[in-house]
Design a protein around this motif. Structure first.
Motif, PDB file in Angstrom:
ATOM      1  N   GLU A   1      31.501  50.202  11.667  1.00  0.00           N
ATOM      2  CA  GLU A   1      32.684  49.434  11.301  1.00  0.00           C
ATOM      3  C   GLU A   1      33.952  50.273  11.392  1.00  0.00           C
ATOM      4  OE1 GLU A   1      30.030  50.218   9.392  1.00  0.00           O
ATOM      5  OE2 GLU A   1      30.527  50.079   7.282  1.00  0.00           O
ATOM      6  N   ILE A   2      33.855  51.572  11.102  1.00  0.00           N
ATOM      7  CA  ILE A   2      35.017  52.460  11.219  1.00  0.00           C
ATOM      8  C   ILE A   2      35.321  52.716  12.693  1.00  0.00           C
ATOM      9  CG2 ILE A   2      35.899  54.790  10.788  1.00  0.00           C
ATOM     10  CD1 ILE A   2      34.368  54.738   8.126  1.00  0.00           C
ATOM     11  N   ALA A   3      34.296  53.031  13.469  1.00  0.00           N
ATOM     12  CA  ALA A   3      34.490  53.304  14.893  1.00  0.00           C
ATOM     13  C   ALA A   3      35.072  52.081  15.605  1.00  0.00           C
ATOM     14  CB  ALA A   3      33.174  53.724  15.537  1.00  0.00           C
ATOM     15  N   ASN A   4      34.556  50.908  15.268  1.00  0.00           N
ATOM     16  CA  ASN A   4      35.039  49.670  15.886  1.00  0.00           C
ATOM     17  C   ASN A   4      36.485  49.389  15.483  1.00  0.00           C
ATOM     18  OD1 ASN A   4      34.678  47.238  17.415  1.00  0.00           O
ATOM     19  ND2 ASN A   4      34.527  46.141  15.468  1.00  0.00           N
ATOM     20  N   ALA A   5      36.798  49.533  14.196  1.00  0.00           N
ATOM     21  CA  ALA A   5      38.168  49.300  13.725  1.00  0.00           C
ATOM     22  C   ALA A   5      39.132  50.290  14.378  1.00  0.00           C
ATOM     23  CB  ALA A   5      38.226  49.423  12.209  1.00  0.00           C
ATOM     24  N   PHE A   6      38.704  51.554  14.501  1.00  0.00           N
ATOM     25  CA  PHE A   6      39.534  52.584  15.124  1.00  0.00           C
ATOM     26  C   PHE A   6      39.825  52.207  16.578  1.00  0.00           C
ATOM     27  CE2 PHE A   6      40.178  56.425  17.575  1.00  0.00           C
ATOM     28  CZ  PHE A   6      41.049  57.162  16.798  1.00  0.00           C
ATOM     29  N   ARG A   7      38.779  51.821  17.314  1.00  0.00           N
ATOM     30  CA  ARG A   7      38.936  51.465  18.721  1.00  0.00           C
ATOM     31  C   ARG A   7      39.873  50.264  18.888  1.00  0.00           C
ATOM     32  NH1 ARG A   7      36.951  47.628  21.481  1.00  0.00           N
ATOM     33  NH2 ARG A   7      35.346  47.090  19.966  1.00  0.00           N
ATOM     34  N   LEU A   8      39.653  49.224  18.066  1.00  0.00           N
ATOM     35  CA  LEU A   8      40.494  48.030  18.164  1.00  0.00           C
ATOM     36  C   LEU A   8      41.953  48.326  17.840  1.00  0.00           C
ATOM     37  CD1 LEU A   8      38.207  45.306  16.562  1.00  0.00           C
ATOM     38  CD2 LEU A   8      39.024  45.376  18.917  1.00  0.00           C
ATOM     39  N   ARG A   9      42.162  49.089  16.771  1.00  0.00           N
ATOM     40  CA  ARG A   9      43.540  49.388  16.357  1.00  0.00           C
ATOM     41  C   ARG A   9      44.233  50.240  17.415  1.00  0.00           C
ATOM     42  NH1 ARG A   9      47.617  47.368  15.055  1.00  0.00           N
ATOM     43  NH2 ARG A   9      49.109  48.554  13.871  1.00  0.00           N
ATOM     44  N   LYS A  10      43.504  51.195  17.969  1.00  0.00           N
ATOM     45  CA  LYS A  10      44.077  52.060  18.992  1.00  0.00           C
ATOM     46  C   LYS A  10      44.458  51.237  20.222  1.00  0.00           C
ATOM     47  CE  LYS A  10      43.540  56.561  20.964  1.00  0.00           C
ATOM     48  NZ  LYS A  10      44.322  57.549  20.289  1.00  0.00           N
ATOM     49  N   GLU A  11      43.590  50.304  20.625  1.00  0.00           N
ATOM     50  CA  GLU A  11      43.899  49.438  21.765  1.00  0.00           C
ATOM     51  C   GLU A  11      45.127  48.583  21.471  1.00  0.00           C
ATOM     52  OE1 GLU A  11      40.370  47.199  22.624  1.00  0.00           O
ATOM     53  OE2 GLU A  11      39.290  48.956  23.355  1.00  0.00           O
ATOM     54  N   THR A  12      45.196  48.052  20.257  1.00  0.00           N
ATOM     55  CA  THR A  12      46.341  47.225  19.875  1.00  0.00           C
ATOM     56  C   THR A  12      47.624  48.044  19.898  1.00  0.00           C
ATOM     57  OG1 THR A  12      44.930  45.861  18.478  1.00  0.00           O
ATOM     58  CG2 THR A  12      47.289  45.754  18.055  1.00  0.00           C
ATOM     59  N   LEU A  13      47.572  49.228  19.329  1.00  0.00           N
ATOM     60  CA  LEU A  13      48.768  50.078  19.299  1.00  0.00           C
ATOM     61  C   LEU A  13      49.185  50.493  20.701  1.00  0.00           C
ATOM     62  CD1 LEU A  13      47.944  52.334  16.228  1.00  0.00           C
ATOM     63  CD2 LEU A  13      49.735  50.601  16.368  1.00  0.00           C
ATOM     64  N   ARG A  14      48.217  50.767  21.543  1.00  0.00           N
ATOM     65  CA  ARG A  14      48.515  51.171  22.910  1.00  0.00           C
ATOM     66  C   ARG A  14      49.250  50.066  23.662  1.00  0.00           C
ATOM     67  NH1 ARG A  14      43.180  52.940  24.795  1.00  0.00           N
ATOM     68  NH2 ARG A  14      43.283  54.935  23.772  1.00  0.00           N
ATOM     69  N   GLY A  15      48.848  48.823  23.406  1.00  0.00           N
ATOM     70  CA  GLY A  15      49.423  47.708  24.144  1.00  0.00           C
ATOM     71  C   GLY A  15      50.711  47.159  23.567  1.00  0.00           C
ATOM     72  N   THR A  16      50.931  47.324  22.272  1.00  0.00           N
ATOM     73  CA  THR A  16      52.076  46.639  21.668  1.00  0.00           C
ATOM     74  C   THR A  16      53.069  47.562  20.982  1.00  0.00           C
ATOM     75  OG1 THR A  16      50.878  46.306  19.591  1.00  0.00           O
ATOM     76  CG2 THR A  16      50.707  44.566  21.239  1.00  0.00           C
ATOM     77  N   TRP A  17      52.737  48.787  20.747  1.00  0.00           N
ATOM     78  CA  TRP A  17      53.644  49.641  19.979  1.00  0.00           C
ATOM     79  C   TRP A  17      54.840  50.031  20.838  1.00  0.00           C
ATOM     80  CZ3 TRP A  17      54.700  50.662  15.198  1.00  0.00           C
ATOM     81  CH2 TRP A  17      55.516  51.728  14.891  1.00  0.00           C
ATOM     82  N   THR A  18      56.017  49.619  20.415  1.00  0.00           N
ATOM     83  CA  THR A  18      57.241  49.942  21.156  1.00  0.00           C
ATOM     84  C   THR A  18      58.273  50.577  20.237  1.00  0.00           C
ATOM     85  OG1 THR A  18      58.122  47.730  20.731  1.00  0.00           O
ATOM     86  CG2 THR A  18      56.918  48.054  22.803  1.00  0.00           C
ATOM     87  N   GLY A  19      57.855  51.086  19.129  1.00  0.00           N
ATOM     88  CA  GLY A  19      58.791  51.655  18.167  1.00  0.00           C
ATOM     89  C   GLY A  19      59.166  50.624  17.131  1.00  0.00           C
ATOM     90  N   GLU A  20      60.088  50.985  16.283  1.00  0.00           N
ATOM     91  CA  GLU A  20      60.525  50.064  15.228  1.00  0.00           C
ATOM     92  C   GLU A  20      61.276  48.898  15.838  1.00  0.00           C
ATOM     93  OE1 GLU A  20      59.885  50.025  11.884  1.00  0.00           O
ATOM     94  OE2 GLU A  20      58.492  51.604  12.415  1.00  0.00           O
ATOM     95  N   GLN A  21      60.909  47.707  15.441  1.00  0.00           N
ATOM     96  CA  GLN A  21      61.596  46.513  15.900  1.00  0.00           C
ATOM     97  C   GLN A  21      62.590  46.119  14.824  1.00  0.00           C
ATOM     98  OE1 GLN A  21      58.197  44.060  16.471  1.00  0.00           O
ATOM     99  NE2 GLN A  21      57.563  45.109  18.321  1.00  0.00           N
ATOM    100  N   SER A  22      63.347  45.062  15.064  1.00  0.00           N
ATOM    101  CA  SER A  22      64.330  44.654  14.064  1.00  0.00           C
ATOM    102  C   SER A  22      63.605  44.308  12.763  1.00  0.00           C
ATOM    103  CB  SER A  22      65.139  43.459  14.563  1.00  0.00           C
ATOM    104  OG  SER A  22      64.289  42.349  14.748  1.00  0.00           O
TER     105      SER A  22
END
Length: 145
Positions: free
Chosen positions: A55-76
């Motif tokens: 469950e930790i490995a899966n959550a880590f992988r999912l969160r990392k994928e999400t951050l990789r695709g959507t993280w663009t810095g602080e938004q408004s």
């Protein structure tokens, strides 16, 4: 001096780690997660230990994928603190739902694997679905006397 082994992860610690991953913002690495876990628990777990929990490995992988695709810095950011807190809570809950759906899918796949392997060995679904026997507490008292 030999380094002592960290204690096993408890259900509460695993839950805390999952909450931390769900709320993670910015770059996510195993080293950063290990540091965050050490900060909250006071115990330094290894990457090997943390990744051994699916469950930790899966959550880590999912969160990392999400951050990789959507993280663009602080938004408004809304000015109202209550609105910001509500939005952060919604984001965290959405990530938690995404992780739980993924875990559920993995568990369903595991169940199908077990069912097919059981069927190959002659175990029927009826046998697998039989209720568990109730513990005989009176019997253990009688055997002690």
């Amino acid at each position: 001096m030999k380094k002592r082994r960290a204690p096993d992860l408890t259900e509460d610690v695993v839950s805390s780690i999952l909450d931390s991953i769900d709320g993670w913002k910015g770059k996510l690495t195993w080293d950063l997660l290990i540091a965050a876990v050490e900060k909250t628990t006071g115990i330094e777990y290894s990457r090997f230990t943390l990744s051994a929990y699916p469950e930790i490995a899966n959550a880590f992988r999912l969160r990392k994928e999400t951050l990789r695709g959507t993280w663009t810095g602080e938004q408004s950011v809304p000015r109202d603190e209550k609105v910001r807190a509500a939005l952060e809570q919604v984001e965290r809950l959405q990530r938690s739902v995404q992780r739980l759906r993924s875990e559920n899918m993995l568990l369903k796949e595991q169940f199908v694997t077990w069912a097919l392997n059981a069927e190959r060995k002659g175990v029927t679904m009826l046998m697998l679905s039989a209720p568990l026997p109730k513990p005989s507490r009176d019997q253990s008292k009688a055997s002690k006397e």
